[in-house]
Design an enzyme around this catalytic site. Structure first.
Site, PDB file in Angstrom:
ATOM      1  N   ASP A 191     -70.014 -31.846   6.910  1.00  0.00           N
ATOM      2  CA  ASP A 191     -70.236 -31.160   5.626  1.00  0.00           C
ATOM      3  C   ASP A 191     -69.662 -29.743   5.635  1.00  0.00           C
ATOM      4  O   ASP A 191     -69.561 -29.113   4.595  1.00  0.00           O
ATOM      5  CB  ASP A 191     -71.721 -31.169   5.231  1.00  0.00           C
ATOM      6  CG  ASP A 191     -72.592 -30.462   6.251  1.00  0.00           C
ATOM      7  OD1 ASP A 191     -72.153 -30.310   7.414  1.00  0.00           O
ATOM      8  OD2 ASP A 191     -73.705 -30.051   5.892  1.00  0.00           O
ATOM      9  N   LYS A 227     -80.254 -32.968  -5.482  1.00  0.00           N
ATOM     10  CA  LYS A 227     -78.814 -32.679  -5.467  1.00  0.00           C
ATOM     11  C   LYS A 227     -78.423 -31.840  -6.677  1.00  0.00           C
ATOM     12  O   LYS A 227     -79.155 -31.759  -7.661  1.00  0.00           O
ATOM     13  CB  LYS A 227     -78.012 -33.991  -5.482  1.00  0.00           C
ATOM     14  CG  LYS A 227     -78.205 -34.844  -4.263  1.00  0.00           C
ATOM     15  CD  LYS A 227     -77.882 -34.130  -2.978  1.00  0.00           C
ATOM     16  CE  LYS A 227     -76.404 -34.078  -2.699  1.00  0.00           C
ATOM     17  NZ  LYS A 227     -76.147 -33.566  -1.315  1.00  0.00           N
ATOM     18  N   TYR A 272     -80.705 -28.254  -4.114  1.00  0.00           N
ATOM     19  CA  TYR A 272     -79.495 -27.979  -3.317  1.00  0.00           C
ATOM     20  C   TYR A 272     -78.343 -27.840  -4.301  1.00  0.00           C
ATOM     21  O   TYR A 272     -78.146 -28.718  -5.148  1.00  0.00           O
ATOM     22  CB  TYR A 272     -79.179 -29.147  -2.374  1.00  0.00           C
ATOM     23  CG  TYR A 272     -80.079 -29.258  -1.173  1.00  0.00           C
ATOM     24  CD1 TYR A 272     -80.187 -28.220  -0.251  1.00  0.00           C
ATOM     25  CD2 TYR A 272     -80.813 -30.411  -0.936  1.00  0.00           C
ATOM     26  CE1 TYR A 272     -81.016 -28.318   0.859  1.00  0.00           C
ATOM     27  CE2 TYR A 272     -81.650 -30.530   0.180  1.00  0.00           C
ATOM     28  CZ  TYR A 272     -81.745 -29.472   1.067  1.00  0.00           C
ATOM     29  OH  TYR A 272     -82.558 -29.570   2.157  1.00  0.00           O
ATOM     30  N   ARG A 329     -83.434 -39.811  -2.729  1.00  0.00           N
ATOM     31  CA  ARG A 329     -84.548 -38.875  -2.560  1.00  0.00           C
ATOM     32  C   ARG A 329     -85.064 -38.418  -3.924  1.00  0.00           C
ATOM     33  O   ARG A 329     -84.415 -38.597  -4.945  1.00  0.00           O
ATOM     34  CB  ARG A 329     -84.085 -37.652  -1.746  1.00  0.00           C
ATOM     35  CG  ARG A 329     -83.820 -37.961  -0.305  1.00  0.00           C
ATOM     36  CD  ARG A 329     -83.204 -36.793   0.430  1.00  0.00           C
ATOM     37  NE  ARG A 329     -81.849 -36.524  -0.015  1.00  0.00           N
ATOM     38  CZ  ARG A 329     -81.087 -35.530   0.428  1.00  0.00           C
ATOM     39  NH1 ARG A 329     -81.553 -34.690   1.325  1.00  0.00           N
ATOM     40  NH2 ARG A 329     -79.857 -35.364  -0.018  1.00  0.00           N
ATOM     41  N   HIS A 344     -74.905 -25.864  -3.417  1.00  0.00           N
ATOM     42  CA  HIS A 344     -73.605 -25.790  -2.749  1.00  0.00           C
ATOM     43  C   HIS A 344     -72.472 -25.499  -3.723  1.00  0.00           C
ATOM     44  O   HIS A 344     -71.442 -26.180  -3.723  1.00  0.00           O
ATOM     45  CB  HIS A 344     -73.320 -27.097  -1.984  1.00  0.00           C
ATOM     46  CG  HIS A 344     -74.269 -27.334  -0.856  1.00  0.00           C
ATOM     47  ND1 HIS A 344     -74.262 -26.584   0.303  1.00  0.00           N
ATOM     48  CD2 HIS A 344     -75.287 -28.206  -0.714  1.00  0.00           C
ATOM     49  CE1 HIS A 344     -75.215 -26.984   1.103  1.00  0.00           C
ATOM     50  NE2 HIS A 344     -75.874 -27.956   0.519  1.00  0.00           N
ATOM     51  N   LEU A 351     -72.125 -25.162  14.253  1.00  0.00           N
ATOM     52  CA  LEU A 351     -72.131 -24.447  12.970  1.00  0.00           C
ATOM     53  C   LEU A 351     -71.818 -22.979  13.223  1.00  0.00           C
ATOM     54  O   LEU A 351     -72.409 -22.352  14.107  1.00  0.00           O
ATOM     55  CB  LEU A 351     -73.495 -24.551  12.280  1.00  0.00           C
ATOM     56  CG  LEU A 351     -73.617 -23.766  10.965  1.00  0.00           C
ATOM     57  CD1 LEU A 351     -72.723 -24.365   9.884  1.00  0.00           C
ATOM     58  CD2 LEU A 351     -75.050 -23.740  10.457  1.00  0.00           C
ATOM     59  N   GLU A 370     -80.327 -24.078  -0.337  1.00  0.00           N
ATOM     60  CA  GLU A 370     -79.607 -23.739   0.904  1.00  0.00           C
ATOM     61  C   GLU A 370     -79.429 -22.251   1.118  1.00  0.00           C
ATOM     62  O   GLU A 370     -79.067 -21.836   2.212  1.00  0.00           O
ATOM     63  CB  GLU A 370     -78.248 -24.463   0.972  1.00  0.00           C
ATOM     64  CG  GLU A 370     -77.177 -23.936   0.029  1.00  0.00           C
ATOM     65  CD  GLU A 370     -77.238 -24.519  -1.377  1.00  0.00           C
ATOM     66  OE1 GLU A 370     -78.215 -25.253  -1.677  1.00  0.00           O
ATOM     67  OE2 GLU A 370     -76.340 -24.244  -2.183  1.00  0.00           O
TER      68      GLU A 370
HETATM   69  N1  LIG Z   1     -73.762 -34.687   7.840  1.00  0.00           N
HETATM   70  C1  LIG Z   1     -74.981 -34.394   7.436  1.00  0.00           C
HETATM   71  O1  LIG Z   1     -75.613 -35.188   6.743  1.00  0.00           O
HETATM   72  C2  LIG Z   1     -75.616 -33.104   7.856  1.00  0.00           C
HETATM   73  C3  LIG Z   1     -76.987 -32.894   7.661  1.00  0.00           C
HETATM   74  C4  LIG Z   1     -77.551 -31.700   8.115  1.00  0.00           C
HETATM   75  C5  LIG Z   1     -76.748 -30.723   8.720  1.00  0.00           C
HETATM   76  N2  LIG Z   1     -75.395 -30.965   8.863  1.00  0.00           N
HETATM   77  C6  LIG Z   1     -74.483 -30.013   9.505  1.00  0.00           C
HETATM   78  O2  LIG Z   1     -74.624 -30.031  10.910  1.00  0.00           O
HETATM   79  C7  LIG Z   1     -74.096 -28.817  11.442  1.00  0.00           C
HETATM   80  C8  LIG Z   1     -75.058 -28.197  12.452  1.00  0.00           C
HETATM   81  O3  LIG Z   1     -76.210 -27.730  11.765  1.00  0.00           O
HETATM   82  P1  LIG Z   1     -77.436 -27.049  12.528  1.00  0.00           P
HETATM   83  O4  LIG Z   1     -78.545 -26.953  11.541  1.00  0.00           O
HETATM   84  O5  LIG Z   1     -77.671 -27.709  13.814  1.00  0.00           O
HETATM   85  O6  LIG Z   1     -76.881 -25.580  12.782  1.00  0.00           O
HETATM   86  P2  LIG Z   1     -77.452 -24.542  13.866  1.00  0.00           P
HETATM   87  O7  LIG Z   1     -76.979 -23.201  13.417  1.00  0.00           O
HETATM   88  O8  LIG Z   1     -78.903 -24.771  14.094  1.00  0.00           O
HETATM   89  O9  LIG Z   1     -76.697 -24.948  15.224  1.00  0.00           O
HETATM   90  C9  LIG Z   1     -75.309 -24.810  15.410  1.00  0.00           C
HETATM   91  C10 LIG Z   1     -75.080 -24.493  16.866  1.00  0.00           C
HETATM   92  O10 LIG Z   1     -73.680 -24.581  17.129  1.00  0.00           O
HETATM   93  C11 LIG Z   1     -73.420 -23.644  18.160  1.00  0.00           C
HETATM   94  N3  LIG Z   1     -71.980 -23.404  18.229  1.00  0.00           N
HETATM   95  C12 LIG Z   1     -71.181 -22.650  17.422  1.00  0.00           C
HETATM   96  N4  LIG Z   1     -69.922 -22.721  17.853  1.00  0.00           N
HETATM   97  C13 LIG Z   1     -69.900 -23.521  18.961  1.00  0.00           C
HETATM   98  C14 LIG Z   1     -68.888 -23.968  19.856  1.00  0.00           C
HETATM   99  N5  LIG Z   1     -67.623 -23.586  19.703  1.00  0.00           N
HETATM  100  N6  LIG Z   1     -69.245 -24.800  20.843  1.00  0.00           N
HETATM  101  C15 LIG Z   1     -70.546 -25.191  21.009  1.00  0.00           C
HETATM  102  N7  LIG Z   1     -71.532 -24.784  20.200  1.00  0.00           N
HETATM  103  C16 LIG Z   1     -71.224 -23.959  19.194  1.00  0.00           C
HETATM  104  C17 LIG Z   1     -74.239 -22.427  17.748  1.00  0.00           C
HETATM  105  O11 LIG Z   1     -74.427 -21.542  18.833  1.00  0.00           O
HETATM  106  C18 LIG Z   1     -75.527 -23.094  17.279  1.00  0.00           C
HETATM  107  O12 LIG Z   1     -76.494 -23.185  18.321  1.00  0.00           O
HETATM  108  C19 LIG Z   1     -73.830 -27.940  10.221  1.00  0.00           C
HETATM  109  O13 LIG Z   1     -72.470 -28.021   9.872  1.00  0.00           O
HETATM  110  C20 LIG Z   1     -74.678 -28.557   9.167  1.00  0.00           C
HETATM  111  O14 LIG Z   1     -74.226 -28.252   7.849  1.00  0.00           O
HETATM  112  C21 LIG Z   1     -74.836 -32.126   8.433  1.00  0.00           C
END
Ligand SMILES: NC(=O)c1ccc[n+]([C@@H]2O[C@H](COP(=O)([O-])OP(=O)(O)OC[C@H]3O[C@@H](n4cnc5c(N)ncnc54)[C@H](O)[C@@H]3O)[C@@H](O)[C@H]2O)c1
Length: 374
Positions: A269, A74, A93, A15, A95, A239, A117
């Site tokens: 992550d 990054k 970003y 990116r 972190h 999350l 972030e």
């Molecule tokens: N791997 C990657 O490349 C990448 C990229 C972007 C985001 N992420 C990660 O993905 C994850 C989700 O991000 P998001 O933006 O959707 O967050 P978000 O806050 O929009 O959604 C998270 C959801 O999880 C729910 N939740 C919490 N505990 C729960 C449980 N025990 N059971 C069911 N649901 C539960 C919450 O109510 C919320 O609706 C984060 O950890 C984020 O850092 C990873």
């Protein structure tokens, strides 16, 4: 203001922090834009496209030495530490709560570091993280479908089935930004989708917009145990802000899953939501535990830089314009969203969670500014 855009040097990062369209907007407002040669190549933007937009193409040394505001994707990595300096503002970003060497390098350098972030609205939304969640969510069923194919070691089932043959079952745990987008794509591919959520309010919203096309169930250990047995693809998308992901999928539960089913743990992550999850890379995205294929790529959006670069710059550009038009100091005084993004300024840590994580001193931003750090 003189705004610089270096080429990202972190492995597998394609990116770039500004598109030619963004460069054009900034140049039009009277700012000088310096872009490192080939900075946009990974996202299919040529140097000529930046030049046509009014930017100058420069060397890596020039972009770091001459800029007042440096836009990156990054966090700076080892070879870039020596380039951090007083008088420069970095917007990227970061972190750094998980990165002590970088925190110390930022503090020692006297740079102003604003983290994408932690830019946060008054309602607690994180506008510069949201597009990456949308992309990771939309990639998750695609990655899962791919690894469910037999030649890839998967169970050998087509997500959408065909007429007369049942589709695959996709279980999405967490119905936030990632989970919603994952569900939409899985539905589009023809899968049978279940979302487990913990927030009733969020489930009501999902019910409205997905209008009965998915099964929405309250998330609990018992429900996860029951749902996971039937699924061919499980997508981890939970999350808890500011905390490690809860380990909702235990090693024991894996044993009850179908042979060669796939777990895409997007929450990796934040540590991942399965006990058996550990971060992987695009080079080697999967590994298998107890017959379950784990896909745990920590930077999923990196696989689609053309989309990710545009989605990222769509949301960062308005803040970049504020920083450039008003100057960094005035912009963070005027806009509380940007102020929340400031992690380090004039040798002080102004983001409490970062200071806490490393046992270092915390200075509230207002105190740091009152002390005349900038
Ligand atoms: N791997 C990657 O490349 C990448 C990229 C972007 C985001 N992420 C990660 O993905 C994850 C989700 O991000 P998001 O933006 O959707 O967050 P978000 O806050 O929009 O959604 C998270 C959801 O999880 C729910 N939740 C919490 N505990 C729960 C449980 N025990 N059971 C069911 N649901 C539960 C919450 O109510 C919320 O609706 C984060 O950890 C984020 O850092 C990873």
């Amino acid at each position: 203001m003189r705004i610089g855009v270096p080429k990202e040097i972190k492995p597998q990062e394609y990116r770039v922090a500004l598109t030619p369209a963004g460069a054009r907007e900034l140049a039009q407002r009277g700012h000088e834009v310096l872009v490192e040669a080939a900075a946009g190549a990974g996202s299919a933007f040529s140097d000529e496209a930046y030049e046509r937009a009014g930017a100058s193409i420069v060397s890596v040394d020039d972009v770091w030495a001459r800029s007042e505001l440096l836009l990156k994707v990054k966090e700076p990595i080892g070879p870039e530490y020596a380039r951090l300096r007083e008088g420069l503002a970095l917007f990227t970003y970061l972190h750094i709560a998980a990165d002590e060497p970088l925190t110390r390098a930022l503090v020692d350098s006297g740079i102003t570091a604003i983290a994408y972030e932690t830019v946060e609205t008054d309602r607690g939304a994180l506008p510069l993280l949201a597009p990456m969640s949308e992309i990771a969510g939309r990639l998750a069923p695609q990655a899962g479908a791919d690894h469910l194919e037999k030649p890839k070691g998967g169970r050998g089932i087509l997500l959408g089935g065909v007429a007369g043959v049942a589709p695959a079952r996709v279980l999405v745990i967490g119905g936030g930004m990632v989970g919603y987008n994952a569900a939409v794509i899985a539905l589009g591919m023809g899968a049978q989708v279940t979302i487990l959520e913990r927030s009733v309010e969020r489930m009501r919203y999902l019910e409205q917009i997905l209008s009965g096309r998915v099964q929405l169930l309250m998330s609990s250990t018992l429900q996860i145990e029951e749902s996971i047995k039937d699924a061919e693809l499980v997508i981890g998308a939970v999350l808890i802000p500011g905390a490690l992901a809860p380990k909702l999928i235990t090693r024991e539960m894996l044993g009850t899953m179908k042979e060669s089913s796939v777990l895409v743990d997007v929450a990796i992550d934040q540590g991942g939501c399965a006990e058996t999850s550990r971060p992987t890379t695009h080079d080697e995205p999967v590994y298998t535990v107890d017959g379950v294929i784990h896909y745990c790529v920590a930077n999923m959006p990196g696989a689609v830089p053309i989309t990710s670069t545009r989605a990222l710059t769509n949301v960062t550009l308005p803040y970049v314009e504020e920083l450039a038009d008003h100057g960094v100091l005035r912009a963070i005084q005027l806009d509380p969203e940007l102020a929340r993004g400031v992690n380090v300024i004039g040798g002080r840590i102004t983001y409490e969670a970062v200071a806490e994580a490393h046992g270092l001193d915390y200075t509230p931003l207002d105190d740091a500014l009152a002390a005349g750090v900038l």
